[in-house]
Design a protein around this motif. Structure first.
Motif, PDB file in Angstrom:
ATOM      1  N   SER A 300      26.505  12.453  -2.890  1.00 51.63           N
ATOM      2  CA  SER A 300      26.040  13.509  -1.955  1.00 51.63           C
ATOM      3  C   SER A 300      25.110  14.059  -2.644  1.00 51.63           C
ATOM      4  O   SER A 300      25.016  14.250  -3.956  1.00 51.63           O
ATOM      5  CB  SER A 300      27.166  14.325  -1.381  1.00 51.63           C
ATOM      6  N   GLY A 301      24.479  15.024  -1.734  1.00 55.84           N
ATOM      7  CA  GLY A 301      23.106  15.658  -2.447  1.00 55.84           C
ATOM      8  C   GLY A 301      21.894  15.018  -2.606  1.00 55.84           C
ATOM      9  O   GLY A 301      21.662  13.722  -2.476  1.00 55.84           O
ATOM     10  N   ASP A 302      20.790  15.861  -2.749  1.00 58.42           N
ATOM     11  CA  ASP A 302      19.415  15.345  -2.539  1.00 58.42           C
ATOM     12  C   ASP A 302      19.256  14.506  -3.951  1.00 58.42           C
ATOM     13  O   ASP A 302      19.702  15.244  -4.925  1.00 58.42           O
ATOM     14  CB  ASP A 302      18.539  16.414  -2.529  1.00 58.42           C
ATOM     15  N   LEU A 303      18.900  13.396  -3.945  1.00 56.76           N
ATOM     16  CA  LEU A 303      18.602  12.500  -5.183  1.00 56.76           C
ATOM     17  C   LEU A 303      17.075  12.304  -5.363  1.00 56.76           C
ATOM     18  O   LEU A 303      16.383  12.015  -4.347  1.00 56.76           O
ATOM     19  CB  LEU A 303      19.380  11.247  -5.045  1.00 56.76           C
ATOM     20  N   THR A 304      16.622  12.118  -6.532  1.00 51.95           N
ATOM     21  CA  THR A 304      15.107  11.737  -6.725  1.00 51.95           C
ATOM     22  C   THR A 304      15.334  10.299  -7.472  1.00 51.95           C
ATOM     23  O   THR A 304      16.025  10.342  -8.623  1.00 51.95           O
ATOM     24  CB  THR A 304      14.522  12.570  -7.731  1.00 51.95           C
ATOM     25  N   LEU A 305      14.713   9.285  -7.170  1.00 59.44           N
ATOM     26  CA  LEU A 305      14.762   7.950  -7.636  1.00 59.44           C
ATOM     27  C   LEU A 305      13.314   7.642  -8.425  1.00 59.44           C
ATOM     28  O   LEU A 305      12.237   7.816  -7.629  1.00 59.44           O
ATOM     29  CB  LEU A 305      14.899   6.896  -6.623  1.00 59.44           C
ATOM     30  N   HIS A 306      13.357   7.213  -9.662  1.00 52.90           N
ATOM     31  CA  HIS A 306      12.353   6.792 -10.371  1.00 52.90           C
ATOM     32  C   HIS A 306      12.572   5.335 -10.344  1.00 52.90           C
ATOM     33  O   HIS A 306      13.269   4.653 -10.719  1.00 52.90           O
ATOM     34  CB  HIS A 306      12.463   7.516 -11.774  1.00 52.90           C
ATOM     35  N   THR A 307      11.435   4.765  -9.594  1.00 56.43           N
ATOM     36  CA  THR A 307      11.657   3.343  -9.391  1.00 56.43           C
ATOM     37  C   THR A 307      10.656   2.500 -10.089  1.00 56.43           C
ATOM     38  O   THR A 307       9.758   2.858 -10.847  1.00 56.43           O
ATOM     39  CB  THR A 307      11.278   3.174  -7.874  1.00 56.43           C
ATOM     40  N   THR A 308      10.516   1.322  -9.880  1.00 59.81           N
ATOM     41  CA  THR A 308       9.746   0.289 -10.620  1.00 59.81           C
ATOM     42  C   THR A 308       8.483   0.087 -10.011  1.00 59.81           C
ATOM     43  O   THR A 308       7.565  -0.774 -10.382  1.00 59.81           O
ATOM     44  CB  THR A 308      10.451  -1.114 -10.613  1.00 59.81           C
ATOM     45  N   LEU A 309       8.229   0.535  -8.636  1.00 59.55           N
ATOM     46  CA  LEU A 309       7.228   0.064  -7.773  1.00 59.55           C
ATOM     47  C   LEU A 309       5.846   0.492  -8.586  1.00 59.55           C
ATOM     48  O   LEU A 309       5.789   1.874  -8.807  1.00 59.55           O
ATOM     49  CB  LEU A 309       7.077   0.654  -6.432  1.00 59.55           C
ATOM     50  N   ASP A 310       4.736  -0.436  -8.562  1.00 53.76           N
ATOM     51  CA  ASP A 310       3.283  -0.148  -8.880  1.00 53.76           C
ATOM     52  C   ASP A 310       2.516   0.022  -7.463  1.00 53.76           C
ATOM     53  O   ASP A 310       2.484  -0.777  -6.950  1.00 53.76           O
ATOM     54  CB  ASP A 310       3.024  -1.257  -9.618  1.00 53.76           C
ATOM     55  N   LEU A 311       2.108   1.166  -7.242  1.00 50.75           N
ATOM     56  CA  LEU A 311       1.554   1.460  -5.908  1.00 50.75           C
ATOM     57  C   LEU A 311       0.284   0.616  -5.825  1.00 50.75           C
ATOM     58  O   LEU A 311      -0.021   0.394  -4.576  1.00 50.75           O
ATOM     59  CB  LEU A 311       1.341   3.010  -5.745  1.00 50.75           C
ATOM     60  N   GLU A 312      -0.420   0.632  -7.011  1.00 46.08           N
ATOM     61  CA  GLU A 312      -1.731  -0.149  -6.757  1.00 46.08           C
ATOM     62  C   GLU A 312      -1.445  -1.446  -6.494  1.00 46.08           C
ATOM     63  O   GLU A 312      -2.217  -2.018  -5.793  1.00 46.08           O
ATOM     64  CB  GLU A 312      -2.490  -0.072  -8.113  1.00 46.08           C
ATOM     65  N   LEU A 313      -0.465  -2.180  -7.096  1.00 37.65           N
ATOM     66  CA  LEU A 313      -0.219  -3.474  -6.885  1.00 37.65           C
ATOM     67  C   LEU A 313       0.451  -3.697  -5.518  1.00 37.65           C
ATOM     68  O   LEU A 313       0.107  -4.649  -4.783  1.00 37.65           O
ATOM     69  CB  LEU A 313       0.921  -4.200  -7.966  1.00 37.65           C
ATOM     70  N   GLN A 314       1.100  -2.684  -5.144  1.00 36.95           N
ATOM     71  CA  GLN A 314       1.730  -2.825  -3.764  1.00 36.95           C
ATOM     72  C   GLN A 314       0.778  -2.838  -2.692  1.00 36.95           C
ATOM     73  O   GLN A 314       0.938  -3.749  -1.735  1.00 36.95           O
ATOM     74  CB  GLN A 314       2.804  -1.547  -3.621  1.00 36.95           C
ATOM     75  N   ARG A 315      -0.122  -1.788  -2.797  1.00 39.57           N
ATOM     76  CA  ARG A 315      -1.335  -1.911  -1.932  1.00 39.57           C
ATOM     77  C   ARG A 315      -2.186  -3.031  -1.907  1.00 39.57           C
ATOM     78  O   ARG A 315      -2.709  -3.472  -0.729  1.00 39.57           O
ATOM     79  CB  ARG A 315      -2.076  -0.445  -1.941  1.00 39.57           C
ATOM     80  N   LEU A 316      -2.364  -3.618  -3.163  1.00 40.14           N
ATOM     81  CA  LEU A 316      -3.130  -4.427  -3.129  1.00 40.14           C
ATOM     82  C   LEU A 316      -2.237  -5.831  -2.544  1.00 40.14           C
ATOM     83  O   LEU A 316      -3.109  -6.590  -1.672  1.00 40.14           O
ATOM     84  CB  LEU A 316      -3.127  -4.941  -4.742  1.00 40.14           C
ATOM     85  N   ALA A 317      -1.257  -6.002  -2.707  1.00 35.63           N
ATOM     86  CA  ALA A 317      -0.221  -7.032  -2.026  1.00 35.63           C
ATOM     87  C   ALA A 317      -0.475  -7.189  -0.443  1.00 35.63           C
ATOM     88  O   ALA A 317      -0.766  -8.072   0.229  1.00 35.63           O
ATOM     89  CB  ALA A 317       1.008  -7.164  -2.514  1.00 35.63           C
ATOM     90  N   GLU A 318      -0.149  -5.806   0.046  1.00 34.35           N
ATOM     91  CA  GLU A 318      -0.141  -5.469   1.479  1.00 34.35           C
ATOM     92  C   GLU A 318      -1.633  -6.022   1.863  1.00 34.35           C
ATOM     93  O   GLU A 318      -1.520  -6.494   3.075  1.00 34.35           O
ATOM     94  CB  GLU A 318       0.072  -4.172   1.675  1.00 34.35           C
TER      95      GLU A 318
END
Length: 742
Positions: A300-318
């Protein structure tokens, strides 16, 4: 002398008149008493009924939900949130004075003088709303609003109004004014899943309440009247306009000076999460949320996730998938595609689960089970290599029958004796069937399971040609195992999880070597997969001066087409098809999937070579950061000032017409949104390298890139790579002019 008759008649008339008037008065008084008594009794009945039916379990209901998630990309940038933010309950010492003043100025100016109900406030609200021609101000006191939040249902009835009034008067006698205000701020809904002002401060600005600036406090105070409509993550312009109204109200009440209001209006408000989070990232967010449930269970409680996502690669793929499907989808009868990109240690750098998350949340990269076709031959050939075959071993392409099953080649012909390398590169079905029959189907299943395939694999001869249904992620994982030499690659989306106290609740250990190794068979398998791209069915995926290996896959009647390939930096899998399993128009793995793979890796390679791509469009979803200014042009050439928007590609600054570089201007709603964004902000413009246009900057960022990344216009044919990348970002997220139906 007798009295005349007419005098007697007059006296008699007067007496009769007086008697009638007296009778009428008695009747009218009786009727008034009856009516008044009836109304009084009716009001008593309504009041009694309202009191008797006071809800014991009414009020604001916050459904139980998993922990609220704040999701950060691999570079630390927050790009998405999930769930209900509850924050912490504040005390009076936690509230900055300007937040309290902002709430009182816009919601209840006579809070400290009324007894729970404010008739003058109601009249003032009616007058202001009539002047404005719409609802600008409410007449309910903060006490009444708290009563609604704590006790009452949202129904609009006379009974509920009476209950609200009674409870407001009662609450004023039970609690102090400070306690009422504090409970209200700890309970009110501020939009975007944030209940309570502390949750809102953390949700929107990433800071505790006592650190809010005047501009931020005014924005939060403005949300409580219409939180869902004005949440700045979805309507930043509307939230700013409402904050301006709050600041003006603070000036009118004497809480701040006019100069302070102007300074607050000019202050940039930096959101923790960008407005209009691109919907495509939600497929990745779903995967990350599943990782959290697996790692922490019911935390429970608010959580912060540090993820593996590369936003530039993600936008490129989309963007690449959207562009390819728009160009070829209708002709080739392809409506869906999915892509997943892994690093050698299994980190998910980009994940596209479908063409439109808003239309379908079904993740075709992780949930869809489709026949793999020739993609499954990886396990057939790897098992054969482990049994003693080599790339130069001779096999025979000939008619083959295994029980009642007679596999056929795609071209309907047989080549005779060929090497194992050629058979794999050309995806010859009869050879794969013979090898599978020789090494045994159970051995194929064991190899697939060792490399991470978790789907059920039926022990039938046709398994050799991919008759089993698998997911794109697990097949990409298997190819990653061969590419890296480790038997088991565990794809993961979350590197670490922090709680509200910033204490690490979970952290992924540093990658180490796998317990198993593919040994010499791995080198031979790499040779075969490189032959696919060099001279076989995957030639479309070739990259200049980059070693590439991979495999195509196509199922019967062209229902599925795949390509999974790898470079030294990334392992990328692509699938295309239709959700209803309809056949495509002769699309094979070496066609559209390999083209998408090639487009993605071609653009991704220079980004990876730089270590991390961060061009300006990656930051445009946030407010400009004045602390990171770009070098300005020579002062003599600069046109500087607060602009007037003619269209999204044309401004007027102090009488000078400025045409922005790289933008085809849009009028209407797009221009109005830009006007709200630029209000009170200074823009600096200088001649661009292209004739007749200017390069304008705001807060150190290229204004053209900001507009294009928000979908405020289309790029011109001569636009720079930076601007084209910004346009692609908006197009992949379907923002502004790229929304469907426009």
């Amino acid at each position: 002398m007798t009295e005349p008759w007419w005098r007697k008649a007059s006296v008699t008339g007067r007496m009769i008149g007086r008697a009638c008037l007296s009778t009428l008065r008695r009747i009218r008084l009786r009727h008034i008493l009856i009516v008044t008594g009836s109304v009084g009794i009716l009001l008593l009945l309504i009041g009694g009924y309202s009191i008797a039916t006071l809800p014991l379990e009414g009020g604001l209901k916050v459904d139980p939900t998993p922990s609220a998630l704040v999701i950060e990309a691999d570079n630390g940038e927050t790009f998405a949130t999930r769930g209900v933010f509850k924050g912490t309950k504040l005390t009076a010492t936690d509230l900055p004075a300007h937040l309290t003043q902002a709430i009182l100025a816009i919601e209840d100016r006579r809070f400290y003088s009324h007894l729970g109900i404010d008739p003058w406030g109601i009249l003032r609200a009616v007058w202001r709303n009539w002047q404005a021609g719409g609802t600008r101000e409410g007449g309910s006191t903060i006490t009444q609003q708290l009563v609604r939040l704590m006790f009452l249902s949202p129904e609009q009835t006379l009974r509920r109004k009476v209950q609200e009034a009674i409870l407001s008067l009662w609450l004023e006698h039970q609690l102090s004014k400070e306690e009422i205000l504090l409970r209200y701020l700890n309970t009110a809904y501020f939009g975007a899943g944030a209940y309570g002002v502390d949750a809102a401060a953390q949700r929107y600005f990433g800071k505790p309440t006592n650190e809010l600036s005047l501009a931020e406090a005014a924005m939060l105070a403005g949300l409580v009247r219409a939180p869902s409509q004005l949440a700045p993550t979805r309507n930043l312009g509307g939230a700013k306009e409402r904050a301006d109204t709050v600041l003006q109200a603070m000036v009118e009440t004497g809480a701040i000076a006019a100069e302070q209001a102007e300074a607050a209006r000019a202050e940039p408000v930096n959101l923790r999460t960008p407005p209009e989070t691109p919907p495509g990232t939600n497929y990745f967010v779903d995967t990350a949320a599943a990782d959290v449930r697996r790692l922490l269970g019911g935390a429970s409680g608010d959580l912060t996730l540090h993820t593996t996502l590369d936003l530039e690669l993600q936008r490129l793929a989309e963007g690449i998938i959207e562009r390819r499907l728009e160009a070829d989808g209708q002709q080739k009868n392809v409506s869906q595609a999915a892509l997943v990109a892994l690093t050698p240690d299994g980190a998910i750098k980009a994940l596209v689960g479908g063409r439109d998350y808003e239309a379908s949340q079904f993740n075709r990269a992780t949930q869809a089970r489709r026949q793999a076709g020739s993609l499954f031959k990886l396990f057939v050939y790897l098992t054969a290599l482990q049994k003693g075959y080599g790339p130069q071993s001779t096999v025979v392409d000939r008619p083959t029958q295994i029980g009642d099953w007679e596999p056929q080649n795609a071209n309907g012909r047989f080549r005779g004796a060929v090497t194992l390398r050629t058979a794999f590169a050309q995806s010859i079905n009869t050879v794969a069937a013979q090898l599978a029959d020789e090494v045994g189907i159970p051995a194929l299943i064991e190899t697939a399971k060792q490399l991470g395939v978790q789907s059920e694999l039926p022990a039938v001869p046709s398994l050799a040609l991919g008759s089993a249904e698998v997911t794109l992620l697990e097949m990409t994982r298997a190819y990653a195992a061969v590419a890296t030499g480790n038997e088991r690659i565990e794809p993961y989306a979350v590197r670490s999880i922090q709680g509200g106290s910033q204490k690490a609740l979970s952290a992924r250990p540093a990658p180490g070597s796998s317990a198993g190794s593919l040994g010499e068979s791995r080198a031979a398998m790499l040779d075969l997969m490189q032959a696919v791209v060099r001279e076989g069915t995957g030639k479309t995926a070739r990259l200049p001066n980059v070693p590439v290996g991979g495999k195509t896959g196509t199922t019967q009647e062209y229902r599925d087409a795949w390509f999974i390939g790898f470079t030294p930096d990334l392992i990328v899998g692509v699938w295309v098809g239709n959700d209803d399993n309809a056949p495509m128009n002769k699309v094979v793995g070496g066609d559209l999937p390999a083209q998408i793979w090639h487009d993605f890796l071609t653009r991704a390679a220079p980004l990876l070579a730089k270590g991390k791509s961060a061009p300006a469009p990656a930051q445009v979803a946030r407010e400009p950061d004045p602390s990171s200014p770009a070098p300005p042009p020579p002062a003599a050439e600069i046109v500087r000032g607060v602009p007037e928007v003619l269209d999204t590609g044309t401004l007027a600054i102090r009488g000078t017409l400025v045409r922005l570089e790289g933008i085809q201007g849009e009028r209407g709603n797009m221009a109005r949104q830009l006007t709200r964004f630029l209000r009170w902000r200074e823009v600096a413009c200088a001649p661009s390298s292209m004739p007749g246009v200017q390069r304008c900057q705001i807060g150190g960022y290229n204004l053209s890139a900001i507009i294009l990344a928000a979908g405020g216009g289309r790029a011109t044919a001569d636009a720079s790579e930076e601007l084209l990348a910004a346009e692609e970002q908006a197009r992949s997220a379907r923002l502004g002019v790229w929304r469907r139906g426009r």
